[in-house]
Design a protein around this motif. Structure first.
Motif, PDB file in Angstrom:
ATOM      1  N   GLU A 105      26.733 -11.777  33.334  1.00  0.00           N
ATOM      2  CA  GLU A 105      26.860 -12.121  31.925  1.00  0.00           C
ATOM      3  C   GLU A 105      25.729 -13.050  31.478  1.00  0.00           C
ATOM      4  O   GLU A 105      25.423 -14.046  32.142  1.00  0.00           O
ATOM      5  N   ASN A 106      25.113 -12.703  30.359  1.00  0.00           N
ATOM      6  CA  ASN A 106      24.005 -13.471  29.771  1.00  0.00           C
ATOM      7  C   ASN A 106      22.755 -13.490  30.642  1.00  0.00           C
ATOM      8  O   ASN A 106      21.883 -14.342  30.450  1.00  0.00           O
ATOM      9  N   ARG A 107      22.659 -12.558  31.564  1.00  0.00           N
ATOM     10  CA  ARG A 107      21.461 -12.477  32.403  1.00  0.00           C
ATOM     11  C   ARG A 107      20.997 -11.022  32.485  1.00  0.00           C
ATOM     12  O   ARG A 107      21.007 -10.405  33.542  1.00  0.00           O
ATOM     13  N   GLY A 108      20.606 -10.501  31.332  1.00  0.00           N
ATOM     14  CA  GLY A 108      20.076  -9.147  31.269  1.00  0.00           C
ATOM     15  C   GLY A 108      18.563  -9.159  31.213  1.00  0.00           C
ATOM     16  O   GLY A 108      17.902 -10.122  31.629  1.00  0.00           O
ATOM     17  N   THR A 109      17.984  -8.085  30.663  1.00  0.00           N
ATOM     18  CA  THR A 109      16.523  -7.968  30.636  1.00  0.00           C
ATOM     19  C   THR A 109      15.880  -9.046  29.772  1.00  0.00           C
ATOM     20  O   THR A 109      14.812  -9.568  30.103  1.00  0.00           O
ATOM     21  N   SER A 110      16.528  -9.395  28.664  1.00  0.00           N
ATOM     22  CA  SER A 110      15.963 -10.412  27.789  1.00  0.00           C
ATOM     23  C   SER A 110      15.910 -11.768  28.486  1.00  0.00           C
ATOM     24  O   SER A 110      14.896 -12.471  28.432  1.00  0.00           O
ATOM     25  N   ALA A 111      16.996 -12.136  29.156  1.00  0.00           N
ATOM     26  CA  ALA A 111      17.021 -13.405  29.889  1.00  0.00           C
ATOM     27  C   ALA A 111      15.994 -13.408  31.009  1.00  0.00           C
ATOM     28  O   ALA A 111      15.350 -14.432  31.281  1.00  0.00           O
ATOM     29  N   TRP A 115      12.842 -15.968  31.247  1.00  0.00           N
ATOM     30  CA  TRP A 115      12.587 -16.807  32.432  1.00  0.00           C
ATOM     31  C   TRP A 115      11.158 -16.626  32.932  1.00  0.00           C
ATOM     32  O   TRP A 115      10.477 -17.614  33.257  1.00  0.00           O
ATOM     33  N   ALA A 116      10.682 -15.390  33.008  1.00  0.00           N
ATOM     34  CA  ALA A 116       9.340 -15.123  33.534  1.00  0.00           C
ATOM     35  C   ALA A 116       8.274 -15.809  32.691  1.00  0.00           C
ATOM     36  O   ALA A 116       7.307 -16.377  33.227  1.00  0.00           O
ATOM     37  N   GLU A 117       8.455 -15.799  31.377  1.00  0.00           N
ATOM     38  CA  GLU A 117       7.477 -16.454  30.509  1.00  0.00           C
ATOM     39  C   GLU A 117       7.502 -17.969  30.721  1.00  0.00           C
ATOM     40  O   GLU A 117       6.450 -18.614  30.816  1.00  0.00           O
ATOM     41  N   ARG A 118       8.692 -18.550  30.825  1.00  0.00           N
ATOM     42  CA  ARG A 118       8.797 -19.997  31.052  1.00  0.00           C
ATOM     43  C   ARG A 118       8.189 -20.380  32.399  1.00  0.00           C
ATOM     44  O   ARG A 118       7.473 -21.379  32.511  1.00  0.00           O
ATOM     45  N   ALA A 119       8.480 -19.580  33.429  1.00  0.00           N
ATOM     46  CA  ALA A 119       7.961 -19.876  34.761  1.00  0.00           C
ATOM     47  C   ALA A 119       6.439 -19.784  34.792  1.00  0.00           C
ATOM     48  O   ALA A 119       5.765 -20.621  35.417  1.00  0.00           O
ATOM     49  N   ALA A 120       5.890 -18.780  34.124  1.00  0.00           N
ATOM     50  CA  ALA A 120       4.433 -18.618  34.096  1.00  0.00           C
ATOM     51  C   ALA A 120       3.775 -19.801  33.392  1.00  0.00           C
ATOM     52  O   ALA A 120       2.742 -20.321  33.857  1.00  0.00           O
ATOM     53  N   ARG A 121       4.380 -20.231  32.306  1.00  0.00           N
ATOM     54  CA  ARG A 121       3.829 -21.369  31.571  1.00  0.00           C
ATOM     55  C   ARG A 121       3.936 -22.649  32.404  1.00  0.00           C
ATOM     56  O   ARG A 121       3.014 -23.482  32.423  1.00  0.00           O
ATOM     57  N   LYS A 122       5.045 -22.799  33.121  1.00  0.00           N
ATOM     58  CA  LYS A 122       5.262 -24.013  33.912  1.00  0.00           C
ATOM     59  C   LYS A 122       4.330 -24.068  35.118  1.00  0.00           C
ATOM     60  O   LYS A 122       3.709 -25.100  35.387  1.00  0.00           O
ATOM     61  N   VAL A 123       4.214 -22.969  35.859  1.00  0.00           N
ATOM     62  CA  VAL A 123       3.406 -22.981  37.074  1.00  0.00           C
ATOM     63  C   VAL A 123       1.925 -23.138  36.759  1.00  0.00           C
ATOM     64  O   VAL A 123       1.147 -23.649  37.574  1.00  0.00           O
ATOM     65  N   SER A 124       1.521 -22.733  35.565  1.00  0.00           N
ATOM     66  CA  SER A 124       0.121 -22.850  35.161  1.00  0.00           C
ATOM     67  C   SER A 124      -0.136 -24.099  34.316  1.00  0.00           C
ATOM     68  O   SER A 124      -1.225 -24.252  33.756  1.00  0.00           O
ATOM     69  N   GLU A 323      25.143  -3.065  18.682  1.00  0.00           N
ATOM     70  CA  GLU A 323      24.797  -3.622  19.986  1.00  0.00           C
ATOM     71  C   GLU A 323      23.464  -3.077  20.485  1.00  0.00           C
ATOM     72  O   GLU A 323      22.662  -3.805  21.091  1.00  0.00           O
ATOM     73  N   THR A 324      23.224  -1.787  20.254  1.00  0.00           N
ATOM     74  CA  THR A 324      21.955  -1.190  20.676  1.00  0.00           C
ATOM     75  C   THR A 324      20.776  -1.856  19.980  1.00  0.00           C
ATOM     76  O   THR A 324      19.795  -2.244  20.605  1.00  0.00           O
ATOM     77  N   VAL A 325      20.893  -1.992  18.653  1.00  0.00           N
ATOM     78  CA  VAL A 325      19.806  -2.606  17.889  1.00  0.00           C
ATOM     79  C   VAL A 325      19.621  -4.065  18.308  1.00  0.00           C
ATOM     80  O   VAL A 325      18.498  -4.535  18.506  1.00  0.00           O
ATOM     81  N   THR A 326      20.727  -4.793  18.474  1.00  0.00           N
ATOM     82  CA  THR A 326      20.638  -6.205  18.863  1.00  0.00           C
ATOM     83  C   THR A 326      19.963  -6.368  20.216  1.00  0.00           C
ATOM     84  O   THR A 326      19.194  -7.310  20.428  1.00  0.00           O
ATOM     85  N   SER A 327      20.234  -5.442  21.155  1.00  0.00           N
ATOM     86  CA  SER A 327      19.627  -5.559  22.480  1.00  0.00           C
ATOM     87  C   SER A 327      18.110  -5.419  22.418  1.00  0.00           C
ATOM     88  O   SER A 327      17.373  -6.143  23.102  1.00  0.00           O
ATOM     89  N   TYR A 328      17.633  -4.499  21.581  1.00  0.00           N
ATOM     90  CA  TYR A 328      16.183  -4.364  21.422  1.00  0.00           C
ATOM     91  C   TYR A 328      15.597  -5.562  20.670  1.00  0.00           C
ATOM     92  O   TYR A 328      14.501  -6.037  20.996  1.00  0.00           O
ATOM     93  N   LEU A 329      16.327  -6.062  19.685  1.00  0.00           N
ATOM     94  CA  LEU A 329      15.857  -7.248  18.967  1.00  0.00           C
ATOM     95  C   LEU A 329      15.763  -8.451  19.899  1.00  0.00           C
ATOM     96  O   LEU A 329      14.848  -9.272  19.778  1.00  0.00           O
ATOM     97  N   ALA A 330      16.713  -8.545  20.842  1.00  0.00           N
ATOM     98  CA  ALA A 330      16.686  -9.658  21.797  1.00  0.00           C
ATOM     99  C   ALA A 330      15.439  -9.594  22.672  1.00  0.00           C
ATOM    100  O   ALA A 330      14.812 -10.614  22.961  1.00  0.00           O
TER     101      ALA A 330
END
Length: 366
Positions: A105-111, A115-124, A323-330
């Motif tokens: 829950e709350n950990r899909g593709t958007s999450a 995370w990947a963007e935050r980690a990349a910004r943090k490590v660099s 839900e479909t539209v919201t998932s792409y918007l997320a």
């Protein structure tokens, strides 16, 4: 082991409600509800008495984003899948690492991509320091999962006879037996040989499409996740099903972790795909879960944007348009994508979908 009375009819009803959220207008759901009380009691008694057996599976081929073999269980069997999932999830999920995604829950593709963007910004250090990213993919993951090993991992935390019975039946079933094809079965000829359960080694393979398969995948790879977070020298590790990303400023630590990953996966009789594994400077950008992440800018992957446009352009057959539209918007929310979201909003609004003011959420008109 607990007594059979540990199972309640209320628990079966809750599993049905969880299942119905996703399949409320499916033909099999309508058939199930036509004799609702009898079907619920049938599941309850069969599970309680450890006599439940799965029915035949449906096999079909989806074309987007690429040709894939997908399996679907009968609605009553999906209720049972939710039943065992609801029992076992609290015994596993709290112990999983925070950066494993999918079927949580709350950990899909958007999450995952956030995370990947935050980690990349943090490590660099805000894109100011040199850092590296390794992207890897587990080769033919679902068709190569050892069912007996997964069965052992799951039953180690089974405290009830009926749950252990369900795990045995769900995990060890050979879905290719008594399977039928509601669509064009000739499309199966175009599935790569090694990606089809029809060609899997005996005792291996989980069907893509079942809730229990997604959950089982996380259980199966938890040993890898735990090592990478607790013992690996790299600073950032994340996994979405079979897609893996690790980041660090030290290239040597990344290579060391890569070698250890190979060892752990070899013990699981799995391997990283040599053609889908790469190490590059973070400043060059990398792709993860539908987004392409670069310093100061994040884009929606072209194929994801195209698939979103195709899905949103025609919502007529969609059970959950909002839900479909919201998932792409997320997925697009934290990207440089306002114009794309605006085009999606215009297309969906013509089909009865309404949006929040900032075009980040959608719902069908009531």
């Amino acid at each position: 082991m607990s007594s059979p009375t540990d199972l309640t009819i209320e628990e079966v009803m809750h599993a049905y409600e969880c299942c119905r959220q996703d399949k409320r207008s499916a033909e099999t759901a309508i058939e199930f509800e036509a004799d609702f009380s009898r079907n619920i009691l049938k599941i309850y008694n069969e599970v309680r008495n450890c006599t439940w057996k799965p029915a035949g599976h449906m096999c079909f081929v989806v074309k987007n984003p690429k040709l894939r073999e997908v399996w679907a269980s009968q609605f009553a069997d999906r209720v049972v899948h939710h039943l065992v999932y609801n029992r076992l999830r609290p015994r596993f999920e709290p112990y999983w690492i925070a950066t494993t995604f999918a079927c949580i829950e709350n950990r899909g593709t958007s999450a995952a991509s956030d995370w990947a963007e935050r980690a990349a910004r943090k490590v660099s250090h805000g894109w100011s320091k040199k850092a590296y990213v390794l992207q890897a993919d587990i080769k033919n993951f679902f068709p190569r999962i050892d069912r007996q090993r997964l069965h052992s991992l799951l039953t180690d935390r089974c405290n009830e006879d009926w749950v252990e019975h369900l795990v045995n039946e769900v995990v060890n079933v050979d879905v290719t037996q008594d399977a039928h094809f509601p669509g064009d079965s000739s499309l199966l000829q175009h599935i790569p040989y090694h990606k089809s359960l029809w060609n899997a080694e005996k005792g291996k393979g989980l069907p893509i499409g079942n809730l229990t398969s997604q959950f089982g995948a996380n259980v199966f790879l938890d040993v890898l996740d735990q090592y990478m977070v607790r013992e690996s020298p790299v600073r950032h590790y994340g996994r979405y099903v079979d897609d893996i990303v690790i980041m660090d400023q030290d290239l040597g630590k990344i290579k060391e972790s890569y070698e250890k990953m190979e060892e752990i996966l070899a013990d699981l009789e799995l391997e990283l795909h040599p053609d889908k594994t790469s190490i590059r400077p973070i400043k060059d950008g990398f792709d993860f879960c539908g987004r392409f992440i670069k310093p100061y800018r994040t884009y929606l992957r072209n194929s994801t944007a195209k698939r979103g446009t195709q899905s949103i352009t025609d919502l007529s057959e969609n059970e959950h348009p909002g839900e479909t539209v919201t998932s792409y918007l997320a997925l697009a929310r934290n990207c440089n994508s306002y114009s794309l979201r605006k085009r999606w909003a215009i297309a969906a609004s013509k089909q009865g979908v309404v949006f929040s003011r900032n075009i980040t959420r959608a719902r069908a008109k009531t």
